[in-house]
Design an enzyme around this catalytic site. Structure first.
Site, PDB file in Angstrom:
ATOM      1  N   SER A 167     -22.597  40.602  10.990  1.00  0.00           N
ATOM      2  CA  SER A 167     -22.346  41.760  11.834  1.00  0.00           C
ATOM      3  C   SER A 167     -21.436  41.383  13.020  1.00  0.00           C
ATOM      4  CB  SER A 167     -23.685  42.349  12.282  1.00  0.00           C
ATOM      5  OG  SER A 167     -23.493  43.613  12.832  1.00  0.00           O
ATOM      6  N   ASP A 193     -20.984  41.299   6.343  1.00  0.00           N
ATOM      7  CA  ASP A 193     -20.816  42.674   6.818  1.00  0.00           C
ATOM      8  C   ASP A 193     -20.449  42.731   8.305  1.00  0.00           C
ATOM      9  OD1 ASP A 193     -20.521  45.234   5.790  1.00  0.00           O
ATOM     10  OD2 ASP A 193     -22.427  45.908   6.600  1.00  0.00           O
ATOM     11  N   HIS A 278     -26.707  46.959   5.294  1.00  0.00           N
ATOM     12  CA  HIS A 278     -25.997  46.044   6.198  1.00  0.00           C
ATOM     13  C   HIS A 278     -26.423  44.599   5.910  1.00  0.00           C
ATOM     14  CE1 HIS A 278     -23.628  45.136   9.652  1.00  0.00           C
ATOM     15  NE2 HIS A 278     -24.597  45.036  10.536  1.00  0.00           N
TER      16      HIS A 278
END
Ligand SMILES: *[C@@H]1O[C@H](CO)[C@@H](O)[C@H](O)[C@H]1NC(C)=O
Ligand SMILES: *[C@@H]1O[C@H](CO)[C@@H](O)[C@H](O)[C@H]1NC(C)=O
Ligand SMILES: *[C@@H]1O[C@H](CO)[C@@H](O)[C@H](O)[C@H]1NC(C)=O
Ligand SMILES: *[C@@H]1O[C@H](CO)[C@@H](O)[C@H](O)[C@H]1NC(C)=O
Length: 499
Positions: A167, A193, A278
């Site tokens: 992330s 991601d 995610h």
């Protein structure tokens, strides 16, 4: 597919990200002694805690920059590569559980020995999203400082370093790469991601990009847009960008699963579900470590639409690559390669991709819903009734191409059964229609004639052609099934029959 509850949960998430991105929501207060970016100068320690793990169960031993004794104490082995795990934005001030799973997997006997360090920057990540984004540059700087210090004090080359950022942590890795001075770049950066908000569409220096390491790979799992925002970044940011299931959303993360979860885990289920797609990027990566013999193959393709028509299963000229830890590291220029693959909903995620090309002659005159299944018989396993979606009716003598995926390795394909799946009611109706309607003067034909079936197996790159087993009656009617065998074999059979 999307249910109202699912959508509303999403809206909540997006509003949260939006408002925090614009500084409207107060957000959680920073805790601890560190108040924000400015505190760095006043402290001798880095705001980021670097924890080294000696074994799977370890809680981590803190490495202090400029204190070489901590390297010895913590058991840093400079003859082994270094993997640094960098987490993302935190909305609860806690380290997420995937971190410990990734540490344990990297330290397991399945993986060649490596030094594993966690860059714990929760203290700077537990803020409004936009503040955490600002802080991510500082953390990148501190990671670069650590690597530079390792190079100077332990002659440990940055090219032996692999940063794994999830992330917002993916962009931290990128900043670390761009803050590296000296002649060696970081060896590899893996983006799990990478965060989208405030990064999508920005210039390469403001986000992770292929310049930040000798090799950059990215796995995009949750780029579905809501109100113009997506959690994960959509644009390519690496040498190889992997888009499992198209990258927008992941199987097993849908509403139904979500609903089951709510009953089981209460409110916790909401965050879990929001994070499901995610964090799938992390689990796909862990899966690549856990199942060395089941590496997921991904294929270069322009878009998901072409991929789902099975048009992209080529491995020629580096067009395919392995997703995860064991990716083939082949940085070719700055241009990103976008690779697609399908996965299962749970580990092991690997599927086997096949392109099926069928030519039909449509001799029916009444509109029918084409609903077909394929049963595949291989040397190792059989797969029954894999649904086929053609997406359109069969209107002429066209060749149709589509992708099917199998969860199992069926070995070499030896026989295909093609079935027109319509209800018995339909079949009766069909037969009635055949009888009532006179089909003209000529000996009447009616039905579909599936001619040859061409198959390309992505995983083995093998191409095969299948012909009807029985050449006498080629027509296929609803509820009927036709068997296809390898053409070469078939023609030999026929020769034998003739003799
Ligand atoms: C480590 O040492 C370098 C150079 O001696 C210095 O610039 C840096 O501020 C020090 N960092 C920490 C965290 O002590
Ligand atoms: C460091 O790793 C090397 C290579 O695996 C190994 O031979 C050596 O014993 C290790 N050193 C220490 C101190 O563990
Ligand atoms: C075959 O063609 C007819 C006439 O164009 C169409 O109505 C029918 O749906 C087609 N059949 C299939 C199975 O697509
Ligand atoms: C389809 O092929 C058959 C036999 O090869 C032929 O008779 C027919 O005219 C073709 N139809 C179309 C629409 O091309």
């Amino acid at each position: 597919m999307e249910s109202p509850l699912y959508v509303s949960v999403f809206l909540v998430l997006c509003i949260f990200i939006l408002s925090s991105a614009h500084g409207q929501s107060p957000g959680p207060e920073p805790f601890g002694r560190f108040q924000a970016v400015e505190t760095k100068e006043t402290l001798r320690e880095t705001a980021t805690k670097f924890l080294l793990f000696e074994n799977q169960m370890d809680k981590g031993c803190r490495i202090r920059l400029n204190h070489s004794d901590t390297l010895q104490q913590c058991g840093f082995n400079s003859s082994l590569p270094l993997v640094v795990i960098i987490h993302g934005w935190s909305f609860d001030g806690l380290l997420e559980s995937w971190i410990w799973q990734l540490v344990a997997t990297l330290k397991s006997p399945l993986v060649q020995p490596v030094n594993v360090v966690l860059a714990d920057w929760v203290i700077l990540a537990y803020h409004q999203y936009s503040v955490a984004v600002r802080n991510s540059r500082l953390v990148g700087q501190e990671v670069a400082d650590l690597l530079q210090w390792l190079e100077e004090s332990a002659q440990f080359s940055p090219s032996n370093v692999h940063l794994i950022g999830y992330s917002l942590g993916a962009h931290v890795s990128g900043f670390a790469g761009s803050y590296m001075r000296g002649k060696h770049k970081i060896g590899r950066i893996t983006a799990l991601d990478a965060a989208g908000p405030l990064f999508e569409g920005t210039s390469p220096s403001d986000r992770l990009s292929p310049d930040d390491a000798n090799f950059v790979d990215a796995i995009h799992t949750f780029t579905q847009e809501h109100m113009g925002l997506s959690v994960g970044i959509k644009q390519p940011i690496a040498h190889y960008d992997f888009y499992p299931n198209g990258g927008t959303f992941q199987p097993g993360c849908h509403f139904l699963e979500f609903y089951k979860d709510i009953a089981k885990h209460g409110l916790n289920a909401i965050t879990r579900t929001i994070k499901c797609a995610h964090v799938r990027s992390v689990y796909l990566f862990i899966d690549s470590l856990l199942h060395p013999s089941m590496q997921s193959m991904a294929y270069l393709c322009s878009d998901m639409d072409s991929f789902s028509r099975g048009l992209c299963l080529s491995c020629k000229k580096g067009r395919c690559n392995t997703l995860g830890y064991h990716v083939r590291q082949e940085p070719r220029g700055k241009k990103s390669k976008q690779l697609f693959l399908m996965t299962r909903a749970q580990s092991p995620f690997k599927v086997y991709h096949y392109q099926i090309k069928m030519q039909f002659i449509n001799q029916t005159e009444k509109p029918v819903e084409p609903a077909f299944t394929l049963s595949l018989l291989g040397t190792k396993e059989d797969m029954q009734k894999v649904p086929v979606t053609l997406g359109e009716g069969i209107t002429s003598n066209k060749t149709y191409s589509f992708l099917i995926t199998l969860d199992l390795d069926i070995g070499e394909l030896i026989m295909i059964k093609f079935k027109w799946e319509n209800s018995a009611v339909w079949a009766n109706l069909w037969n009635t229609v055949q009888i009532i309607i006179p089909w003209g003067r000529e000996p009447h034909f009616s039905g579909l004639v599936p001619k040859s079936i061409r198959v390309k197996a992505g995983e083995t790159q093998q191409r095969m052609t299948f012909c009807p087993e029985n050449m006498d009656n080629l027509q296929l009617h609803p509820t009927q099934e036709k068997t296809f065998v390898r053409c070469e074999v078939n023609s030999e059979n026929r020769k034998r029959k003739i003799r």
